[in-house]
Design a protein around this motif. Sequence first.
Motif, PDB file in Angstrom:
ATOM      1  N   ALA A 419       0.830  -1.197   0.000  1.00  0.00           N
ATOM      2  CA  ALA A 419       0.000   0.000   0.000  1.00  0.00           C
ATOM      3  C   ALA A 419       0.871   1.256   0.000  1.00  0.00           C
ATOM      4  O   ALA A 419       0.567   2.236  -0.694  1.00  0.00           O
ATOM      5  N   LEU A 421       3.946   1.554  -1.154  1.00  0.00           N
ATOM      6  CA  LEU A 421       4.568   1.702  -2.472  1.00  0.00           C
ATOM      7  C   LEU A 421       3.562   2.268  -3.478  1.00  0.00           C
ATOM      8  O   LEU A 421       3.836   3.242  -4.180  1.00  0.00           O
ATOM      9  N   THR A 422       2.401   1.647  -3.479  1.00  0.00           N
ATOM     10  CA  THR A 422       1.377   2.060  -4.438  1.00  0.00           C
ATOM     11  C   THR A 422       0.954   3.502  -4.196  1.00  0.00           C
ATOM     12  O   THR A 422       0.833   4.288  -5.137  1.00  0.00           O
ATOM     13  N   ASN A 423       0.762   3.824  -2.931  1.00  0.00           N
ATOM     14  CA  ASN A 423       0.397   5.199  -2.594  1.00  0.00           C
ATOM     15  C   ASN A 423       1.480   6.177  -3.017  1.00  0.00           C
ATOM     16  O   ASN A 423       1.181   7.250  -3.541  1.00  0.00           O
ATOM     17  N   GLU A 425       3.661   5.851  -5.356  1.00  0.00           N
ATOM     18  CA  GLU A 425       3.692   5.987  -6.814  1.00  0.00           C
ATOM     19  C   GLU A 425       2.506   6.800  -7.325  1.00  0.00           C
ATOM     20  O   GLU A 425       2.643   7.596  -8.253  1.00  0.00           O
ATOM     21  N   ALA A 426       1.389   6.597  -6.670  1.00  0.00           N
ATOM     22  CA  ALA A 426       0.216   7.388  -7.050  1.00  0.00           C
ATOM     23  C   ALA A 426       0.493   8.865  -6.796  1.00  0.00           C
ATOM     24  O   ALA A 426       0.193   9.721  -7.636  1.00  0.00           O
ATOM     25  N   ASP A 451       0.013   3.130   7.204  1.00  0.00           N
ATOM     26  CA  ASP A 451       0.484   1.806   6.797  1.00  0.00           C
ATOM     27  C   ASP A 451       1.852   1.490   7.374  1.00  0.00           C
ATOM     28  O   ASP A 451       2.156   0.348   7.710  1.00  0.00           O
ATOM     29  N   ARG A 454       1.266   0.394  10.701  1.00  0.00           N
ATOM     30  CA  ARG A 454       0.709  -0.954  10.688  1.00  0.00           C
ATOM     31  C   ARG A 454       1.830  -1.976  10.518  1.00  0.00           C
ATOM     32  O   ARG A 454       1.879  -2.993  11.213  1.00  0.00           O
TER      33      ARG A 454
ATOM     34  N   SER B  16      -6.631  -0.345   2.790  1.00  0.00           N
ATOM     35  CA  SER B  16      -5.592   0.620   2.463  1.00  0.00           C
ATOM     36  C   SER B  16      -5.011   0.343   1.076  1.00  0.00           C
ATOM     37  O   SER B  16      -4.831   1.253   0.256  1.00  0.00           O
ATOM     38  N   LEU B  17      -4.750  -0.937   0.844  1.00  0.00           N
ATOM     39  CA  LEU B  17      -4.170  -1.304  -0.447  1.00  0.00           C
ATOM     40  C   LEU B  17      -5.181  -1.022  -1.564  1.00  0.00           C
ATOM     41  O   LEU B  17      -4.831  -0.548  -2.640  1.00  0.00           O
ATOM     42  N   THR B  19      -7.496   1.242  -1.589  1.00  0.00           N
ATOM     43  CA  THR B  19      -7.540   2.679  -1.838  1.00  0.00           C
ATOM     44  C   THR B  19      -6.324   3.130  -2.632  1.00  0.00           C
ATOM     45  O   THR B  19      -6.427   3.906  -3.582  1.00  0.00           O
ATOM     46  N   ALA B  20      -5.164   2.623  -2.209  1.00  0.00           N
ATOM     47  CA  ALA B  20      -3.926   3.031  -2.873  1.00  0.00           C
ATOM     48  C   ALA B  20      -3.943   2.611  -4.342  1.00  0.00           C
ATOM     49  O   ALA B  20      -3.592   3.401  -5.229  1.00  0.00           O
ATOM     50  N   LEU B  21      -4.359   1.379  -4.572  1.00  0.00           N
ATOM     51  CA  LEU B  21      -4.429   0.890  -5.950  1.00  0.00           C
ATOM     52  C   LEU B  21      -5.407   1.741  -6.763  1.00  0.00           C
ATOM     53  O   LEU B  21      -5.131   2.101  -7.909  1.00  0.00           O
ATOM     54  N   ARG B  23      -6.167   4.841  -6.270  1.00  0.00           N
ATOM     55  CA  ARG B  23      -5.557   6.143  -6.582  1.00  0.00           C
ATOM     56  C   ARG B  23      -4.583   6.032  -7.745  1.00  0.00           C
ATOM     57  O   ARG B  23      -4.574   6.837  -8.664  1.00  0.00           O
ATOM     58  N   LEU B  24      -3.763   4.991  -7.684  1.00  0.00           N
ATOM     59  CA  LEU B  24      -2.736   4.832  -8.710  1.00  0.00           C
ATOM     60  C   LEU B  24      -3.388   4.609 -10.073  1.00  0.00           C
ATOM     61  O   LEU B  24      -3.001   5.226 -11.072  1.00  0.00           O
ATOM     62  N   THR B  27      -4.601   7.618 -11.680  1.00  0.00           N
ATOM     63  CA  THR B  27      -3.588   8.473 -12.310  1.00  0.00           C
ATOM     64  C   THR B  27      -3.269   7.996 -13.722  1.00  0.00           C
ATOM     65  O   THR B  27      -2.704   8.714 -14.502  1.00  0.00           O
ATOM     66  N   VAL B 108       3.327  -4.344  -6.119  1.00  0.00           N
ATOM     67  CA  VAL B 108       3.486  -4.218  -7.584  1.00  0.00           C
ATOM     68  C   VAL B 108       4.038  -2.844  -7.944  1.00  0.00           C
ATOM     69  O   VAL B 108       3.437  -1.834  -7.600  1.00  0.00           O
ATOM     70  N   PRO B 109       5.144  -2.812  -8.634  1.00  0.00           N
ATOM     71  CA  PRO B 109       5.628  -1.511  -9.116  1.00  0.00           C
ATOM     72  C   PRO B 109       4.622  -0.950 -10.123  1.00  0.00           C
ATOM     73  O   PRO B 109       4.028  -1.701 -10.908  1.00  0.00           O
ATOM     74  N   SER B 110       4.477   0.343 -10.055  1.00  0.00           N
ATOM     75  CA  SER B 110       3.468   1.030 -10.870  1.00  0.00           C
ATOM     76  C   SER B 110       3.574   0.658 -12.348  1.00  0.00           C
ATOM     77  O   SER B 110       2.574   0.390 -13.016  1.00  0.00           O
TER      78      SER B 110
END
Lengths: 627, 225
Positions: A419, A421-423, A425-426, A451, A454, B16-17, B19-21, B23-24, B27, B108-110
Amino acid sequence: MQHGPIDPLRRNVLRAFAMLFIFLLVVLLDSGSATAAIVGRSPRVLILYPFDERLPATSIAGESARARLIGETAGKIDLFSEFLDLSRFPHQIHIDRMARYLAEKYTDQRPDVVIAMGAEAARFIVDYRDTIAPGATIVVGGFNHESGKMLALPADVVGAYSEFDIANTFALARALQPKAKHLFVIGGSAVFDHEWLDSAKAGLAAVARGYETTYLEGLSIDEFITRASQVPTDSIVIILTIFADGTGRNFLPKEAAGLVASKANAPVYGPYDTYIGQGLVGGNAPTFESMGHSIAGLALDAIAGRAVSDVDVPNTFFVDARQMERWGLSEKALPAETSLRFRQPNLWERHWQLILAGLAVVTLQAMVITGLLLERRRRFAAQGESQLRLLELVHLNQSATAGALSASIAHELNQPLGAILTNAEAAEAILRSETPDLTIVQQILADIREDDERAGEIILRLRGMLKRRSEIDWQEFDLNEVVAGAINILRAEAANKHVSVSAEPSLGRLRVRADKVHLQQVILNLATNAMDAMVEAAIPDPKLVLHTTLLGNTKVEMSISDNGKGIPNERLNSIFDAFYTTKPNGTGLGLSIARAIVETYGGKIWADNRAGGGAVFRFVLPLAGVS
Amino acid sequence: MIAMKPFIHIIDDDASLRTALGRLVETYGFCAVSYPSGEDFLARLPTSGSGCILLDLRMPGLSGTDLQVRLAQAVPLLPVIFLTGQGTIAESVRAMRAGADDFLEKPVPSKILRQAIERALGQNDHRRAEHDQLQILQSKVSKLTPREAQVFDLVVSGKRNKQVAHELRTSERTVKAHRQRIMEKLSATSLAEIVSVAARLGRIEDDAARTPPRTSSPKANTLHR
């Protein structure tokens, strides 16, 4: 009995003086010395008492002699006693009658030895020996050599002579009062008293040279008492005899001595043991007892056929223990073999058996206590050691559990990391755009922080799982907290195995006192065991329920139920044994460690099958704060 | 008219993941829709549009395989990209068997995620285009009379006019007339075209079938990749 304090005795002695020479001529010297040993029968000994049986002096001496005679012949002796009663019947007619009577009486049992207690008896038997006890050995005692000479006893008569030496009494006083500087000597006004005074002056002249010496004589009894009460405390007071005081009043010497001694300002001594008990400290004299003892010795020698000759009755030191105490005199200063009279036995002497028993009990008790303490220490040491072993074992178990759960834990850790990493990058992408939405970036950053926390918590939990204990970290806590913590650890693993885990915590808090890490390990062991069993049995919808409840206000119970295939009934008990395992990769230690931990905290653990299918593991622990 | 953004359906139990995914993915210019579970997704099935599914392999509830079967039935055109914690061999095999279009390891890298999503969207476009064509062909075939359909099936199975006439107990001339009308109805110019249509509709092997084919095939997504 020349110097005896009993005046009738003395008077008789004096009265008898005249007759002495006459009998000297009659009896003359007969040197029949030792008689032959008596064969074939018990020896006969006749003891002649000059007066009646009430006179203590002769009675004491007689009893003493009898005791020795019986003792040393083991009772194989015939003892006869005759009281001549010469004080009440002093006339010659009575004496002759008595002589005839005794001669008749002992016709068939002539005595081998005749003991005469005192001068009067001595004179009697010397006069009548041929009719009463022909051939018998005559043993006399109760007077000194000088009196003996005046009695002009035949040569074959042997005597135990009593010699008084006032210097001995003085020596006793000096030993007891080494710091005394004054010496007072008291004597009465009777002839005998004067003789004593003269004798004492001569005897003391040499030994009392360093003392300021005062002779109190010619005084009335009251004056004696007054003077005695005024002497300095560092004085030695010696009372000889007061048969009569300066006013001509007659006294029993021991009573007069008592009157003076009771008021004296310093310890009072006297040369008669009969004075003891009257308030005098002590003195030195041949006692009547030792007189009897010596006389008996002579008689025994005569019976045995041994040669006999005159002996001196040993002088004895005697003291009154009560007076010693009154004046604070030390028993240690007493000459050896002092006769200690009226000694109050001390606590030890009176109750030595009780004290010994008490001491024995106390000692035994002390030994038992010491033993128990040692045992306790040994047990604590052993307990400490076994606890250390258990702690090591628990730690091994913790590591094993952590290992088994590592894949799940890594996955769980991956979630926040992914999360993050993804955040990130976003956020980068958003910031690269022409019109970046900073509100979202802010939210992203907040999420990243969350996170990260966490992830940190998961690592903390893992470390908590692996926490090594060298000793139990006692804490009081809510069991439900630990259950929640354990479920957190298990969640990923349960998800991985598609086991649904649910908690049914009690409403209130369940305070227990233990080491959190250990109880968590118990729950983990029971839960992973149940999950493995359900996965193994390929249960379609595996469920794990962790239930806690208060048990009767003194205990807490935790149960972990599954809906697997249950436990074969015959294995319900052995399931907690070490190395019992049904899993190919199991160590068989998980459940046994769980049991060891629960028991360490005073609890109990057991397994059961649920009515609706599946197994349930329960443990109870004491509620904290409940004794 | 602005083209509809593709929908990326994110199914992950980790909020959380998820949401993050989301957002990404946004983009990248896509529309992210997230669901906490497979059941939740099935309950809110997307009606149409381009898109793909991002699915966390390890979730409580429906197992990956079960969910996969349900997805294949419900949304056959949407490619599924599996996300997994650790790319163990066993897991990837399981995912592929379950019909994963792609298999990505978390985190996972973007760049990789984007590539995978774009690839999946390409597949989705392709599937949808094919699906549309099939739909057109299907509607054309459905316009044939029962007699024409019989002739169609016999012709595409390689029978000559004479054989067809014999089988249908009619004249060869009648068969030819049917064929002419079939060609017109299916907008075909040659026999080869007719056979191709039959093959795409899956009517060739199924020579015993007398009934018209159904509107869609459950095997659609297995034909690709």
